[in-house]
Write a protein that holds these residues in place. Structure first.
Motif, PDB file in Angstrom:
ATOM      1  N   ASN A 114     -46.372  27.098 -47.162  1.00 55.01           N
ATOM      2  CA  ASN A 114     -46.515  27.282 -48.613  1.00 55.01           C
ATOM      3  C   ASN A 114     -46.340  25.971 -49.374  1.00 55.01           C
ATOM      4  OD1 ASN A 114     -46.854  30.300 -49.079  1.00 55.01           O
ATOM      5  ND2 ASN A 114     -45.121  30.232 -47.664  1.00 55.01           N
ATOM      6  N   GLY A 115     -46.436  24.854 -48.628  1.00 52.98           N
ATOM      7  CA  GLY A 115     -46.448  23.545 -49.274  1.00 52.98           C
ATOM      8  C   GLY A 115     -45.095  23.022 -49.711  1.00 52.98           C
ATOM      9  N   ALA A 116     -44.002  23.626 -49.201  1.00 54.00           N
ATOM     10  CA  ALA A 116     -42.668  23.193 -49.620  1.00 54.00           C
ATOM     11  C   ALA A 116     -41.955  22.465 -48.482  1.00 54.00           C
ATOM     12  CB  ALA A 116     -41.830  24.400 -50.054  1.00 54.00           C
ATOM     13  N   ALA A 117     -41.084  21.531 -48.851  1.00 55.10           N
ATOM     14  CA  ALA A 117     -40.209  20.888 -47.866  1.00 55.10           C
ATOM     15  C   ALA A 117     -38.985  21.784 -47.672  1.00 55.10           C
ATOM     16  CB  ALA A 117     -39.777  19.518 -48.380  1.00 55.10           C
ATOM     17  N   GLN A 143     -35.763  13.444 -42.240  1.00 55.63           N
ATOM     18  CA  GLN A 143     -34.963  12.411 -42.917  1.00 55.63           C
ATOM     19  C   GLN A 143     -35.335  12.287 -44.401  1.00 55.63           C
ATOM     20  OE1 GLN A 143     -32.620   9.767 -41.405  1.00 55.63           O
ATOM     21  NE2 GLN A 143     -32.182   9.667 -43.605  1.00 55.63           N
ATOM     22  N   ALA A 144     -36.626  12.330 -44.710  1.00 54.01           N
ATOM     23  CA  ALA A 144     -37.045  12.149 -46.117  1.00 54.01           C
ATOM     24  C   ALA A 144     -36.507  13.289 -46.981  1.00 54.01           C
ATOM     25  CB  ALA A 144     -38.570  12.090 -46.203  1.00 54.01           C
ATOM     26  N   VAL A 145     -36.475  14.498 -46.425  1.00 56.06           N
ATOM     27  CA  VAL A 145     -35.969  15.646 -47.193  1.00 56.06           C
ATOM     28  C   VAL A 145     -34.448  15.551 -47.309  1.00 56.06           C
ATOM     29  CG1 VAL A 145     -36.128  18.138 -47.487  1.00 56.06           C
ATOM     30  CG2 VAL A 145     -37.848  16.951 -46.134  1.00 56.06           C
ATOM     31  N   TYR A 146     -33.835  15.039 -46.249  1.00 58.83           N
ATOM     32  CA  TYR A 146     -32.380  14.805 -46.302  1.00 58.83           C
ATOM     33  C   TYR A 146     -32.048  13.863 -47.460  1.00 58.83           C
ATOM     34  CZ  TYR A 146     -27.759  13.059 -45.040  1.00 58.83           C
ATOM     35  OH  TYR A 146     -26.444  12.679 -45.083  1.00 58.83           O
ATOM     36  N   ASN A 147     -32.848  12.813 -47.609  1.00 56.65           N
ATOM     37  CA  ASN A 147     -32.597  11.863 -48.700  1.00 56.65           C
ATOM     38  C   ASN A 147     -32.714  12.564 -50.059  1.00 56.65           C
ATOM     39  OD1 ASN A 147     -32.350   9.953 -46.719  1.00 56.65           O
ATOM     40  ND2 ASN A 147     -34.386   9.081 -47.008  1.00 56.65           N
ATOM     41  N   THR A 148     -33.670  13.505 -50.158  1.00 60.01           N
ATOM     42  CA  THR A 148     -33.858  14.236 -51.428  1.00 60.01           C
ATOM     43  C   THR A 148     -32.646  15.097 -51.764  1.00 60.01           C
ATOM     44  OG1 THR A 148     -36.231  14.338 -51.001  1.00 60.01           O
ATOM     45  CG2 THR A 148     -35.368  15.904 -52.611  1.00 60.01           C
ATOM     46  N   ILE A 160     -20.201  15.064 -44.982  1.00 55.54           N
ATOM     47  CA  ILE A 160     -21.540  15.550 -44.634  1.00 55.54           C
ATOM     48  C   ILE A 160     -21.936  15.001 -43.260  1.00 55.54           C
ATOM     49  CG2 ILE A 160     -23.986  15.547 -45.294  1.00 55.54           C
ATOM     50  CD1 ILE A 160     -22.962  14.949 -48.184  1.00 55.54           C
ATOM     51  N   THR A 161     -22.363  15.901 -42.381  1.00 60.98           N
ATOM     52  CA  THR A 161     -22.861  15.465 -41.076  1.00 60.98           C
ATOM     53  C   THR A 161     -24.354  15.766 -41.004  1.00 60.98           C
ATOM     54  OG1 THR A 161     -20.730  15.966 -40.063  1.00 60.98           O
ATOM     55  CG2 THR A 161     -22.600  15.699 -38.570  1.00 60.98           C
ATOM     56  N   TYR A 162     -25.159  14.695 -40.951  1.00 64.09           N
ATOM     57  CA  TYR A 162     -26.613  14.879 -40.803  1.00 64.09           C
ATOM     58  C   TYR A 162     -26.924  14.917 -39.303  1.00 64.09           C
ATOM     59  CZ  TYR A 162     -31.627  13.870 -40.890  1.00 64.09           C
ATOM     60  OH  TYR A 162     -32.982  13.918 -40.679  1.00 64.09           O
ATOM     61  N   LEU A 163     -27.470  16.033 -38.857  1.00 71.54           N
ATOM     62  CA  LEU A 163     -27.662  16.254 -37.422  1.00 71.54           C
ATOM     63  C   LEU A 163     -29.085  15.938 -36.955  1.00 71.54           C
ATOM     64  CD1 LEU A 163     -25.580  19.552 -37.211  1.00 71.54           C
ATOM     65  CD2 LEU A 163     -25.024  17.409 -36.043  1.00 71.54           C
ATOM     66  N   GLY A 164     -29.879  15.291 -37.810  1.00 72.99           N
ATOM     67  CA  GLY A 164     -31.204  14.861 -37.378  1.00 72.99           C
ATOM     68  C   GLY A 164     -32.309  15.784 -37.846  1.00 72.99           C
ATOM     69  N   ASP A 165     -33.524  15.491 -37.372  1.00 75.75           N
ATOM     70  CA  ASP A 165     -34.672  16.164 -37.975  1.00 75.75           C
ATOM     71  C   ASP A 165     -35.012  17.524 -37.359  1.00 75.75           C
ATOM     72  OD1 ASP A 165     -35.674  15.250 -35.633  1.00 75.75           O
ATOM     73  OD2 ASP A 165     -37.265  14.007 -36.498  1.00 75.75           O
ATOM     74  N   ALA A 166     -34.351  17.917 -36.275  1.00 77.78           N
ATOM     75  CA  ALA A 166     -34.576  19.270 -35.743  1.00 77.78           C
ATOM     76  C   ALA A 166     -33.906  20.250 -36.699  1.00 77.78           C
ATOM     77  CB  ALA A 166     -33.995  19.394 -34.343  1.00 77.78           C
TER      78      ALA A 166
END
Ligand code: NAP
Length: 294
Positions: A114-117, A143-148, A160-166
């Protein structure tokens, strides 16, 4: 309150969603909210939030929508309508509802279609603990959505723990953690019954458990590292000790006439470990029993 930082939408005003919206308002965001039961928005509206007429209007009001509702079904009940799908293009969804890994991947695919991140977070704290420097939040997705979404997450908690793109990484680690929490909670409540049966208050027992919890956390880290290394030679705690301990738990339940469901379950697992020949290995070898789906 600081100056207006931009627009964000929060869908779901349960105990957690209300807290998230309050924190964003206090931080200076223009917050649009929507909830199935609109009366729950009253205090937020009095504090400056905008109550959207429906979910589609809520999503359309901001580049990023944070959703925190009861479960995956509730999420889709709210979002998977023609009206919402029509406004999703180019927007970002941050899912903070507790969902399963499969549901997370389904959601990401649905959002992309539906065109959404889409970003998946997992809050590992109660509402009263939100907004602190040590409030733990797991998050996963591109990653880009994480930055958003990072500026919003930083309002909710500093750990905050960022666990990667999976995308399913956060719900996976969240559910694995919940398994630990509920396993120990059930064991704790059974321990209350052992205490009560001998006339001891839950307060005395809880103080003892609280005291051993930090060192027990270190022990579990050690066992996790052994499992990761595939090394089950005895370093700290031989399996046979746990076999005896869980047998004593089951025996004590019978002798005391208390509910024996938890010790019977635990003792049966350790008996399987003995039957499989792991008695003289480290207790971490119990994972080899659990790796067998049967
Ligand atoms: P809650 O107080 O029970 O609120 C549930 C929310 O879901 C309400 O906004 C409710 O709307 C909405 N909802 C339920 N079924 C719905 C449906 N079929 N359609 C539309 N909306 C529906 O729960 P919460 O404590 O805020 O928790 C929300 C999420 O955060 C859960 O996934 C939870 O696991 C997670 N979480 C909570 C905590 C915590 O300590 N509370 C901690 C970490 C994570 P109504 O108001 O209309 O009923």
């Amino acid at each position: 309150m600081t100056a207006n930082k931009g627009a964000v939408t929060v869908i779901g005003l349960g105990a957690m969603g209300i807290t998230l919206a309050e924190l964003l308002l206090k931080d200076g965001y223009k917050v649009t909210v929507w909830n199935r039961s609109p009366e729950k928005a009253a205090a937020l509206v009095a504090a400056g939030a905008i109550l959207a007429a429906d979910a589609a209007a809520a999503v359309a009001a901001s580049p990023v929508t944070i959703i925190c509702v009861y479960n995956h079904e509730a999420t889709f009940h709210i979002l998977d309508t023609a009206a919402v799908r029509n406004v999703l293009q180019g927007r970002t969804l941050l899912q903070l509802t507790t969902i399963s890994p499969v549901e997370s991947r389904l959601s990401a695919t649905w959002a992309a279609g539906n065109g959404a991140a889409y970003m998946n977070g997992a809050i590992q704290a109660a509402p009263a603990q939100m907004g602190n420097a040590d409030t733990p939040i797991l998050v996963s997705g591109p990653q880009a959505v994480y930055n958003t979404v990072t500026p919003f997450l930083q309002v909710f908690g500093g750990n905050i723990t960022y666990l990667g793109d999976a995308v399913a990484a956060a719900p996976t680690m969240d559910l694995a953690t919940l398994s630990y929490i509920y396993g120990s909670a059930i064991g704790f409540f059974h321990g209350v019954r052992i205490s009560e049966a001998e006339g001891f208050g839950a307060d005395t027992y809880a103080a003892i458990v609280g005291g051993i919890t930090p060192s027990y956390g270190e022990f579990l880290k050690h066992e996790g590292n052994m499992i990761y290394a595939g090394n089950y030679s005895v370093t700290q705690s031989p399996m046979r000790i746990s076999v005896e301990a869980t047998a004593r738990l089951e025996q004590t339940a019978v002798e005391s006439g208390i509910n024996s469901a938890f010790p019977a379950f635990a003792a049966a697992l350790f008996k399987k470990a003995v039957a499989a020949g792991y008695e003289d290995e480290e207790v971490a070898a119990l994972i080899k029993v659990l790796r067998n789906p049967a």
